[in-house]
Enzyme design. Structure first.
Site, PDB file in Angstrom:
ATOM      1  N   ALA A  32       0.870  -1.185   0.000  1.00 37.66           N
ATOM      2  CA  ALA A  32       0.000   0.000   0.000  1.00 37.66           C
ATOM      3  C   ALA A  32       0.908   1.237   0.000  1.00 37.66           C
ATOM      4  CB  ALA A  32      -0.962   0.008   1.192  1.00 37.66           C
ATOM      5  N   GLY A  36       5.608   8.395   1.451  1.00 33.30           N
ATOM      6  CA  GLY A  36       6.615   8.126   2.489  1.00 33.30           C
ATOM      7  C   GLY A  36       7.521   6.971   2.066  1.00 33.30           C
ATOM      8  N   HIS A  37       6.896   5.874   1.602  1.00 31.14           N
ATOM      9  CA  HIS A  37       7.700   4.741   1.126  1.00 31.14           C
ATOM     10  C   HIS A  37       8.581   5.175  -0.043  1.00 31.14           C
ATOM     11  CE1 HIS A  37       4.122   2.311   2.683  1.00 31.14           C
ATOM     12  NE2 HIS A  37       5.140   1.838   3.378  1.00 31.14           N
ATOM     13  N   GLU A 150      11.215   7.066  10.370  1.00 32.70           N
ATOM     14  CA  GLU A 150      11.170   7.456  11.790  1.00 32.70           C
ATOM     15  C   GLU A 150       9.742   7.529  12.333  1.00 32.70           C
ATOM     16  OE1 GLU A 150      13.483  11.051  12.110  1.00 32.70           O
ATOM     17  OE2 GLU A 150      15.299   9.899  12.548  1.00 32.70           O
ATOM     18  N   ARG A 186       2.346  10.166   7.129  1.00 34.24           N
ATOM     19  CA  ARG A 186       1.858   9.244   6.107  1.00 34.24           C
ATOM     20  C   ARG A 186       1.929   7.802   6.613  1.00 34.24           C
ATOM     21  NH1 ARG A 186       1.296  12.435   1.560  1.00 34.24           N
ATOM     22  NH2 ARG A 186       2.935  13.983   1.408  1.00 34.24           N
ATOM     23  N   SER A 187       0.853   7.066   6.341  1.00 32.79           N
ATOM     24  CA  SER A 187       0.766   5.671   6.753  1.00 32.79           C
ATOM     25  C   SER A 187      -0.218   4.983   5.820  1.00 32.79           C
ATOM     26  CB  SER A 187       0.253   5.595   8.193  1.00 32.79           C
ATOM     27  OG  SER A 187      -0.275   4.313   8.464  1.00 32.79           O
ATOM     28  N   SER A 188       0.018   3.712   5.561  1.00 34.77           N
ATOM     29  CA  SER A 188      -0.918   2.965   4.710  1.00 34.77           C
ATOM     30  C   SER A 188      -2.294   2.934   5.363  1.00 34.77           C
ATOM     31  CB  SER A 188      -0.406   1.545   4.502  1.00 34.77           C
ATOM     32  OG  SER A 188       0.901   1.607   3.990  1.00 34.77           O
ATOM     33  N   ARG A 189      -2.337   2.998   6.687  1.00 36.34           N
ATOM     34  CA  ARG A 189      -3.625   2.938   7.401  1.00 36.34           C
ATOM     35  C   ARG A 189      -4.457   4.211   7.196  1.00 36.34           C
ATOM     36  NH1 ARG A 189      -0.124   0.287  10.982  1.00 36.34           N
ATOM     37  NH2 ARG A 189      -0.760  -1.836  11.511  1.00 36.34           N
TER      38      ARG A 189
END
Ligand code: PAF
Length: 282
Positions: A32, A36-37, A150, A186-189
Site C-alpha cells: 500500500a 513516504g515509502h 522514523e 503518512r501511513s498505509s492505514r
C-alpha cells in the site's frame, strides 16, 4: 523491474550483484505504497546501485486480527508505481510459507526494555513479530544499507539493536517522517480514515508541535496532562498514550537532563484505525 517471489531465486540474483561489488539497498514494506515509502526508495536509489523493495504483510506482527484483515492490499498499483521510478529496483513479494519456511511464528527477543514500553506495552507480541521478519528479510537480502522511517521510531531503535545484537553486516538508515499537507504522518492505514477524519487529523501533529513548544518551559508531567486534556475535548480522536522519553532508552522521562535527546510519542484511534506519530523535542 524484476518481481521475485522465491527467496532462493532472490538470493542467487543478489549474489551476482554482490560479487560484482554493487551496493544493495533494502526498503522493507508491507505494501500500500505511499509517498513516504517512495521517499525511502528514492533515497536508497541515490545511495546504492540496486534497491530491493519487499512487500509482505507480516501476520506475526499484528496483535489485532481485524487490523491484519483490513490492512490495505494494493499490489498491482504498488508494482506500477515502482516501475515508474527506476529499473534498478527488484521487488520481493514472498509468500508467508516461503519467507517463514513453513513455520509462521515469532521468535522471542529482548532489547534491553526498548520492546516493553509504548507500542510494546499496547501491542503484545508486536515487536517479536517485527524482529522475526526483519531478521529473516535482512539475512535473505543481505543488503549494505536498509532504510526505515522514523514514524515507527521505536521499531527503528529495536531494529538497530537487533542488527547490533546479531552482528548483521548492514547499516540501518533512519529516514524522516513524511507528512500529508495537514501534518498527518503518512501511513498505509490513513487510507482507512473517512475524508473528514483524515482532514481533521492535523490535530495530532498540531498537538505534538505545541507539546514541543512547551517542552522548553514546562515540566513533563504538565505537558502530558495538557495533551490528555486536549484529546479529552476532541470528539474524533481517542488517545491511547502520549509519552515523552529519551531517544536512546525510550524510558519515560521524569526530570529532563540537558545532555539527552527527547522525543514525544503518541498513539490514537479514529474511525477504528490506530495511528501513531512522534516528534523530536530538543
Ligand atoms: O514498518 C513496516 O512496514 C513493517 O513493520 C516492516 C518493517 C516492513 C516489517 O514487517
Amino acid at each position: 523491474m524484476q518481481v521475485i517471489q522465491d527467496k532462493e531465486e532472490l538470493k542467487s540474483v543478489l549474489e551476482k550483484q554482490q560479487t560484482d561489488n554493487l551496493a544493495v539497498g533494502f526498503v522493507p514494506t508491507m505494501g500500500a505504497l505511499h509517498k513516504g515509502h517512495l521517499s525511502l526508495v528514492e533515497q536508497a536509489l541515490t545511495e546504492n546501485d540496486i534497491v530491493v523493495v519487499s512487500i509482505f504483510v507480516n501476520p506475526t506482527q499484528f496483535d489485532n486480527k481485524e487490523d491484519l484483515e483490513k490492512y490495505p492490499n494494493t499490489l498491482k498499483e504498488d508494482i506500477e508505481l515502482l516501475r515508474t521510478i527506476s529499473n534498478n529496483i527488484i521487488l520481493f513479494t514472498p509468500t508467508k510459507e516461503g519467507i517463514y519456511d513453513g513455520q509462521i511464528t515469532s521468535k522471542t527477543y529482548e532489547f534491553n526494555g526498548l520492546e516493553k514500553v509504548m507500542e510494546g506495552a499496547f501491542r503484545p507480541g508486536h515487536f517479536n513479530g517485527v524482529a522475526t521478519i526483519v531478521e529473516l528479510l535482512l539475512t535473505t537480502v543481505n543488503p549494505n544499507k536498509a532504510y526505515f522511517g522514523e514514524k515507527d521510531f521505536q521499531q527503528l531503535q529495536i531494529i538497530t539493536k537487533l542488527v547490533a545484537n546479531k552482528k548483521l553486516p548492514v547499516t540501518i538508515v533512519p529516514c524522516p517522517i513524511s507528512r500529508e499537507e495537514n501534518g498527518l504522518a503518512r501511513s498505509s492505514r490513513n487510507e482507512r480514515l473517512s475524508k473528514t477524519t483524515r482532514k481533521a487529523a492535523g490535530f495530532i501533529f498540531n498537538t505534538l508541535q505545541t507539546a514541543k513548544r512547551k517542552f522548553g518551559t514546562e515540566n513533563v508531567q504538565d505537558i502530558k496532562e495538557w495533551v490528555q486534556h486536549a484529546f479529552a475535548q476532541n470528539t474524533i480522536f481517542e488517545m491511547e498514550y502520549f509519552e515523552i522519553t529519551d531517544e536512546s532508552t525510550l524510558t519515560p522521562a521524569k526530570k529532563v537532563q540537558s545532555d539527552l535527546k527527547y522525543r514525544a510519542f503518541i498513539a490514537v484511534y479514529a474511525d477504528g484505525v490506530r495511528l501513531i506519530d512522534n516528534m523530536p523535542l530538543n
